[in-house]
Design a protein around this motif. Structure first.
Motif, mmCIF file in Angstrom:
data_model
loop_
_atom_site.group_PDB
_atom_site.id
_atom_site.type_symbol
_atom_site.label_atom_id
_atom_site.label_comp_id
_atom_site.label_asym_id
_atom_site.label_seq_id
_atom_site.Cartn_x
_atom_site.Cartn_y
_atom_site.Cartn_z
ATOM 1 N N GLU A 91 -29.677 84.906 -20.999
ATOM 2 C CA GLU A 91 -28.265 85.059 -21.335
ATOM 3 C C GLU A 91 -27.509 83.735 -21.382
ATOM 4 N N VAL A 92 -27.770 82.864 -20.429
ATOM 5 C CA VAL A 92 -27.070 81.579 -20.447
ATOM 6 C C VAL A 92 -27.465 80.779 -21.681
ATOM 7 N N GLU A 93 -28.760 80.810 -22.019
ATOM 8 C CA GLU A 93 -29.211 80.097 -23.212
ATOM 9 C C GLU A 93 -28.634 80.738 -24.477
ATOM 10 N N SER A 94 -28.539 82.067 -24.488
ATOM 11 C CA SER A 94 -27.920 82.750 -25.629
ATOM 12 C C SER A 94 -26.452 82.350 -25.773
ATOM 13 N N CYS A 95 -25.791 82.172 -24.645
ATOM 14 C CA CYS A 95 -24.389 81.740 -24.661
ATOM 15 C C CYS A 95 -24.272 80.344 -25.261
ATOM 16 N N MET A 96 -25.186 79.446 -24.889
ATOM 17 C CA MET A 96 -25.181 78.103 -25.465
ATOM 18 C C MET A 96 -25.435 78.148 -26.969
ATOM 19 N N LYS B 182 -17.712 86.481 -33.724
ATOM 20 C CA LYS B 182 -16.638 86.225 -32.765
ATOM 21 C C LYS B 182 -15.594 87.345 -32.767
ATOM 22 N N ILE B 183 -15.390 87.951 -33.933
ATOM 23 C CA ILE B 183 -14.462 89.091 -34.014
ATOM 24 C C ILE B 183 -14.985 90.252 -33.179
ATOM 25 N N VAL B 184 -16.289 90.526 -33.314
ATOM 26 C CA VAL B 184 -16.894 91.611 -32.531
ATOM 27 C C VAL B 184 -16.880 91.272 -31.048
ATOM 28 N N LEU B 185 -17.160 90.014 -30.705
ATOM 29 C CA LEU B 185 -17.163 89.599 -29.304
ATOM 30 C C LEU B 185 -15.777 89.784 -28.691
ATOM 31 N N LYS B 186 -14.740 89.444 -29.439
ATOM 32 C CA LYS B 186 -13.376 89.636 -28.947
ATOM 33 C C LYS B 186 -13.082 91.108 -28.695
ATOM 34 N N LYS B 187 -13.566 91.961 -29.611
ATOM 35 C CA LYS B 187 -13.378 93.400 -29.443
ATOM 36 C C LYS B 187 -14.093 93.906 -28.200
ATOM 37 N N ARG B 188 -15.320 93.431 -27.973
ATOM 38 C CA ARG B 188 -16.078 93.849 -26.790
ATOM 39 C C ARG B 188 -15.381 93.378 -25.512
ATOM 40 N N LYS C 275 -18.132 103.778 -17.436
ATOM 41 C CA LYS C 275 -17.637 103.225 -18.703
ATOM 42 C C LYS C 275 -17.459 101.719 -18.590
ATOM 43 N N LEU C 276 -16.968 101.264 -17.439
ATOM 44 C CA LEU C 276 -16.812 99.830 -17.206
ATOM 45 C C LEU C 276 -18.155 99.118 -17.297
ATOM 46 N N ILE C 277 -19.170 99.709 -16.697
ATOM 47 C CA ILE C 277 -20.529 99.141 -16.761
ATOM 48 C C ILE C 277 -20.992 99.044 -18.214
ATOM 49 N N ASN C 278 -20.786 100.112 -18.973
ATOM 50 C CA ASN C 278 -21.227 100.125 -20.369
ATOM 51 C C ASN C 278 -20.495 99.080 -21.202
ATOM 52 N N MET C 279 -19.210 98.893 -20.948
ATOM 53 C CA MET C 279 -18.440 97.884 -21.682
ATOM 54 C C MET C 279 -18.867 96.470 -21.293
ATOM 55 N N ASP C 280 -19.174 96.297 -20.020
ATOM 56 C CA ASP C 280 -19.676 95.002 -19.545
ATOM 57 C C ASP C 280 -21.012 94.679 -20.213
ATOM 58 N N MET C 281 -21.899 95.671 -20.256
ATOM 59 C CA MET C 281 -23.193 95.494 -20.922
ATOM 60 C C MET C 281 -23.004 95.143 -22.389
ATOM 61 N N ALA C 282 -22.075 95.810 -23.052
ATOM 62 C CA ALA C 282 -21.831 95.578 -24.478
ATOM 63 C C ALA C 282 -21.372 94.143 -24.732
ATOM 64 N N PHE C 283 -20.564 93.610 -23.815
ATOM 65 C CA PHE C 283 -20.089 92.226 -23.952
ATOM 66 C C PHE C 283 -21.259 91.246 -23.868
ATOM 67 N N HIS C 284 -22.107 91.423 -22.862
ATOM 68 C CA HIS C 284 -23.256 90.527 -22.698
ATOM 69 C C HIS C 284 -24.256 90.687 -23.841
ATOM 70 N N ILE D 264 -35.358 94.603 -21.269
ATOM 71 C CA ILE D 264 -35.049 94.688 -19.838
ATOM 72 C C ILE D 264 -33.625 95.204 -19.602
ATOM 73 N N GLU D 265 -33.063 95.874 -20.595
ATOM 74 C CA GLU D 265 -31.666 96.299 -20.504
ATOM 75 C C GLU D 265 -31.394 97.172 -19.283
ATOM 76 N N ASN D 266 -32.310 98.065 -18.982
ATOM 77 C CA ASN D 266 -32.108 98.931 -17.812
ATOM 78 C C ASN D 266 -32.104 98.130 -16.512
ATOM 79 N N LEU D 267 -32.951 97.104 -16.442
ATOM 80 C CA LEU D 267 -32.970 96.239 -15.258
ATOM 81 C C LEU D 267 -31.691 95.418 -15.186
ATOM 82 N N ILE D 268 -31.234 94.924 -16.332
ATOM 83 C CA ILE D 268 -29.981 94.163 -16.366
ATOM 84 C C ILE D 268 -28.829 95.042 -15.893
ATOM 85 N N LYS D 269 -28.858 96.295 -16.308
ATOM 86 C CA LYS D 269 -27.788 97.215 -15.924
ATOM 87 C C LYS D 269 -27.753 97.409 -14.410
#
Length: 284
Positions: free
Chosen positions: A154-159, A170-176, A202-211, A230-235
């Protein structure tokens, strides 16, 4: 490899038509054979140096042939397979063999059977496979190991997102981000802040969607696929750290998700990395 085979292999590589060679091997007692010609050596190699082919069941043969037809493009995603009877005739086997081979391909996520319609080639996704069987594969995984992988991916994806994100990304990221902040506000407004409530889920799902969107913004398909795998583990990891930070980021200005988003927009790698690490390391 026994000395006998070593010598035979060396002989095979170096002999010329008229060369004579002495081969020593052990077979209970030392026996010396001299003047072995090329024909004799080939016979020895045939008898001793070639591994025997294992017998393969009919089910495995049909499975491998169908899989090859899919991987080489003979059968494309969305194609409907012939009926079991037709396949049995094609492969020269019974319908039970076909049915078992198809079940194996179904279990691997390569085919899908639609009731009343037939069997179709599926658009294979390794992430779909791990969503089905990840709980079996990823046993005895602790959260520190998940944290380590999240840092790598995730950190590398952010970079990458800072360098590669397109305007539409970026438009979608702002929406998330806005969806996450709205879900957080709704949860914090509740008097009974139950971690099992629908608001928290719902908060968890929105947080996951952002990442998840950050991984998409990075435009590295492998990183994104690993995230999905590994989405389930990340969750599970996210639930743990969110329970700890939810009350420390009451204002949006303090929320590291906001800081990460702004850093991506402003192409500030240092600030983005620091904010992302702050999010991840809360639970460590």
């Amino acid at each position: 490899m026994p000395d006998f085979f070593v010598r035979v292999k060396a002989y095979r590589l170096t002999i010329e038509a008229e060369v004579k060679y002495t081969l020593i091997y052990k077979g209970g007692s030392d026996i010396i054979k001299t003047a072995i010609d090329w024909k004799a050596v080939k016979m020895m190699i045939k008898e001793n140096d070639i591994e025997k082919v294992e017998k393969i069941s009919m089910v495995e043969q049909v499975f491998m042939k169908l899989k090859t037809m899919i991987t080489n493009g003979t059968l494309q995603p969305g194609d409907k397979l012939p009926s079991e009877a037709e396949l049995a005739e094609m492969f020269g086997c019974n319908r039970l063999t076909i049915r078992m081979a198809l079940q194996k391909l179904n279990a691997g996520g390569i085919l899908e059977t639609r009731v009343g319609s037939g069997t179709y080639v599926k658009e294979f996704s390794i992430s779909d496979f791990f969503k089905e069987f990840g709980d079996v594969i990823f046993t005895n995984i602790n959260m520190n190991e998940v944290l380590g992988l999240r840092k790598l991916i995730e950190v590398e994806s952010c970079m990458n997102a800072i360098e590669k994100a397109q305007p539409e990304d970026k438009i979608v990221l702002k929406k998330r981000l806005e969806e996450y902040l709205e879900a957080k506000k709704n949860y914090l407004m509740k008097k009974d802040k139950d971690f099992n409530s629908s608001d928290f889920k719902k908060l968890i799902n929105m947080d996951m969607a952002f990442h998840r969107q950050i991984c998409l913004c990075g435009h590295n398909r492998i990183y994104y696929e690993i995230f999905l795998i590994i989405e389930n583990l990340i969750k599970l990891h996210l639930i743990k750290e969110l329970k700890q930070r939810i009350y420390n980021e009451r204002s949006n200005e303090d929320d590291n998700h906001v800081i990460i988003y702004r850093a991506i927009i402003e192409k500030d790698k240092d600030r983005a990395r620091k904010a992302y690490m702050s999010v991840l390391e809360i639970s460590s």
